[in-house]
Motif scaffolding. Structure first.
Motif, PDB file in Angstrom:
ATOM      1  N   HIS A 136     -43.453 -45.137  47.917  1.00 32.34           N
ATOM      2  CA  HIS A 136     -42.316 -44.206  47.933  1.00 32.34           C
ATOM      3  C   HIS A 136     -41.124 -44.893  47.269  1.00 32.34           C
ATOM      4  O   HIS A 136     -40.882 -46.074  47.499  1.00 32.34           O
ATOM      5  N   ILE A 137     -40.429 -44.166  46.433  1.00 33.29           N
ATOM      6  CA  ILE A 137     -39.216 -44.733  45.836  1.00 33.29           C
ATOM      7  C   ILE A 137     -38.069 -44.568  46.824  1.00 33.29           C
ATOM      8  O   ILE A 137     -37.655 -43.442  47.121  1.00 33.29           O
ATOM      9  N   HIS A 148     -41.461 -38.154  45.367  1.00 36.14           N
ATOM     10  CA  HIS A 148     -41.382 -39.344  44.494  1.00 36.14           C
ATOM     11  C   HIS A 148     -42.242 -40.427  45.125  1.00 36.14           C
ATOM     12  O   HIS A 148     -41.717 -41.430  45.611  1.00 36.14           O
ATOM     13  N   ASP A 158     -42.971 -36.765  50.353  1.00 37.87           N
ATOM     14  CA  ASP A 158     -41.782 -36.687  49.501  1.00 37.87           C
ATOM     15  C   ASP A 158     -42.229 -36.522  48.048  1.00 37.87           C
ATOM     16  O   ASP A 158     -43.376 -36.826  47.706  1.00 37.87           O
ATOM     17  N   ARG A 194     -34.346 -44.697  47.560  1.00 38.59           N
ATOM     18  CA  ARG A 194     -33.158 -44.632  46.717  1.00 38.59           C
ATOM     19  C   ARG A 194     -31.911 -45.020  47.502  1.00 38.59           C
ATOM     20  O   ARG A 194     -31.830 -44.771  48.708  1.00 38.59           O
TER      21      ARG A 194
END
Ligand code: UD2
Ligand code: MN
Length: 579
Positions: A363-364, A230, A228, A366
């Motif tokens: 990993h962020i 981010h 990903d 969200r």
């Protein structure tokens, strides 16, 4: 020290005992290679006949803990070393204003160095573990749509700074038709400092599935590594993944996904022994291995963990194998479900999915998708999942639909597209059944094919429902009579073989009809959540939701106004399955 792979032209494959790969060294580069080759290869290059054309890749080395950020440029910068960053009180409004740009703390992300250090969270033994000297190279593929600038850069830098460069063939950035200006000219200029970074621009929004396919199509590495946009790769993240793929090309290796806090951007380590699993209706989740399993298998915290499904975003897969598997179903749109598809495909068609604890990537997570969905989000995901269910789930697809997706069976309401190619592919690959997958890969999954079965007992008349000469009747209950056996299915059918009980037209009498999953009028609610109505059989699509009732005097059977307490409206199956 420059490594062999870069000076080799063309494809060389290295063999070891475990996987019988064949190594054809490129003679054109013999000189440059000579000194660094294993003994058998040296002999061969010197023209000395060896009795084998195979070079064994028996050399190993400790995982390279490459980390160019270990002595960071700015040790006092906020968020440095993965620590929580504080928002000054006069900036709180700005944090709120910018939150929606990425659905995380974009303000803080912009303050934190794009090449910050993070704590090495690997289990202790990882730095001592060894990998083969000649691992396959990888293309790292990032797809993104309107990703936050600083976050995208931090993702790319973490790969550049913490990957052995001889294994990193390239980084491919696939821009899925972003609208933000800075991702256009700016990104090209910035990335031109890094020759390994390539940028691909899609001409229209394709969604992450087709965007990944676009990246894979131009990849030159032996292995595809999807990430990903981010994330932050941790120390030594790459080699352990490539090692598994190298050991067996049908292994698909995932890093442990750690958490970069969406609020303060701190790097948070996660618990060990987590597996990727799913619950009905194909909802991804994590489940911790039981103490028992860990003990029984003498598992160390650095051992690979076999996973029924992958989270989706971060994994390494042999490129050729990815295409042999038919890559992703290109009919999947935008976001969602592709992790289920590839997971079922991998396991059922001969591969394996593993989480490699020595490989860790932050990993962020969200709360919301920060980009728009060209069509409705919910509908997009549902449609993707329905495609997966239709191709891979066999008879178990009823569980998928039965857990809240019955409306998808009305194909005039939702068009899930053509599935011929996917079904053909499954046949061609001679993939195993979903039952095999459940039994062998995910045995702790509870997946009863019906909700209830056996005799259908009426409390009022104290008799059982039976199918007699093509019509419904009551009989003295007798478990050994098959004519009294019914199923209450995930389609909410009350059925015996292919025959379903239904309301006659719009009236109050009953009828039998061939079962058909797409016909809502065949559905009955039973064990409704409204506890007053538990054990009623409620005709779902009669105008006023009528209840099945046994005639008190004449053993007749009909639909009546529902009455919470009437025993003549209470029905019980012999056996109920719980999920
Ligand atoms: C998870 C996965 C994600 C994907 C998704 C299901 C992890 C850490 N993440 O959701 O990779 O498997 O489940 O589909 O396992 N993107 C595009 N075009 C789009 C939409 C998204 O390029 O139309 C990019 C996006 O910028 C991001 C990646 O695809 O880099 C994944 O999207 P996400 O981060 O919104 O997904 P996530 O982490 O919620
Ligand atoms: Mn993500």
């Amino acid at each position: 020290k420059p490594v062999k792979k870069d000076v080799l032209k063309g494809k060389e494959v290295v063999v070891n005992k475990e996987d019988k790969r064949i190594n054809e060294l490129d003679k054109g580069n013999a000189d440059a290679l000579k000194e660094s080759l294993p003994p058998t290869a040296k002999l061969k290059l010197q023209g000395v006949p060896t009795n084998s054309t195979v070079v064994r890749n028996t050399g190993v080395h400790k995982v390279l803990a490459l980390d160019m950020t270990q002595a960071p440029r700015d040790a006092n910068a906020i968020g440095q070393f993965g620590q929580a960053a504080m928002v000054p009180s006069d900036k709180e409004q700005e944090v709120r204003n910018r939150w929606n740009e990425g659905h995380f703390n974009v303000y803080l992300s912009d303050q934190i160095p794009v090449d910050r250090a993070i704590p090495d969270t690997r289990p202790h033994t990882c730095s001592e573990s060894v990998v083969h000297d000649y691992l396959p190279t990888t293309s790292v593929i990032f797809c993104f749509v309107d990703e936050v600038w600083s976050t995208l850069l931090r993702s790319v830098h973490s790969v550049l700074n913490r990957s052995p460069l001889h294994l990193l063939k390239e980084i491919i950035l696939v821009d899925d038709f972003s609208t933000k200006e800075y991702l256009k000219d700016h990104l090209d200029v910035y990335m031109s400092q890094y020759p390994k970074v390539r940028i691909v621009r899609l001409k229209e929004r394709q969604g992450l599935i087709r965007a990944r396919l676009a990246g894979a199509a131009i990849a030159k590495g032996d292995v595809l590594t999807f990430l990903d946009s981010h994330i932050e790769c941790n120390v030594g993240w790459l080699e352990p993944l490539l090692e598994r793929v190298y050991m067996d090309r049908r292994k698909v290796a995932c890093p442990v996904i750690e958490v970069i806090s969406d609020k303060d951007m701190s790097y948070v380590l996660v618990d060990n022994f987590q597996r990727g699993v799913f619950k009905w209706p194909l909802v991804f989740g994590w489940s911790t291995l039981s103490e028992d399993t860990i003990k029984k298998n003498h598992m160390k915290d650095s051992d690979p963990i076999r996973c029924p499904v992958m989270a989706g975003g971060l994994f390494s897969i042999d490129k050729k194998y990815f295409y042999e598997l038919g890559s992703y179903d290109p009919g999947l749109d935008v976001w969602g479900g592709e992790n289920m598809e590839i997971s079922f495909k991998i396991w059922m068609c001969g591969g394996e999915i593993e989480i490699i604890p020595c490989s860790r990537v932050g990993h962020i997570f969200r709360g919301e998708n920060p980009y728009n969905f060209p069509k409705d989000r919910q509908k997009t995901v549902e449609r993707n999942l329905a495609r997966v269910a239709e191709v891979w789930l066999d008879e178990y697809k009823d569980l998928f639909y039965g857990h809240g997706y019955l409306h998808l069976l009305d194909r005039s309401f939702i068009d899930i597209g053509n599935l011929t190619d996917q079904i053909e592919l499954r046949k061609k690959l001679e993939c195993k059944s979903f039952k095999w997958y459940l039994d062998n890969v995910y045995p702790d999954m509870v997946a009863p094919l019906v909700k209830a079965e056996g005799l259908v007992f009426n409390r009022g008349v104290r008799k059982c429902l039976a199918l007699q000469k093509g019509s419904l009747a009551f009989e003295k209950c007798n478990l050994s009579k098959l004519s009294q056996h019914f199923n209450y299915t995930w389609m909410r059918h009350v059925r015996q073989n292919d025959v379903c009980v239904t309301a006659q037209g719009k009236g109050t009498s009953l009828a039998l009809q061939p079962c058909d999953n797409t016909k809502p009028q065949l559905r009955w609610l039973h064990k409704a959540s409204n506890s007053a109505l538990v054990e009623h059989l409620i005709a779902e699509h009669t105008p006023r939701r009528m209840c099945l009732e046994a005639g008190a005097l004449d053993d007749s059977i009909q639909l009546k106004e529902c009455e919470p307490t009437s025993p003549y409206q209470k029905w019980q199956f012999t056996h109920y399955h719980t999920v």
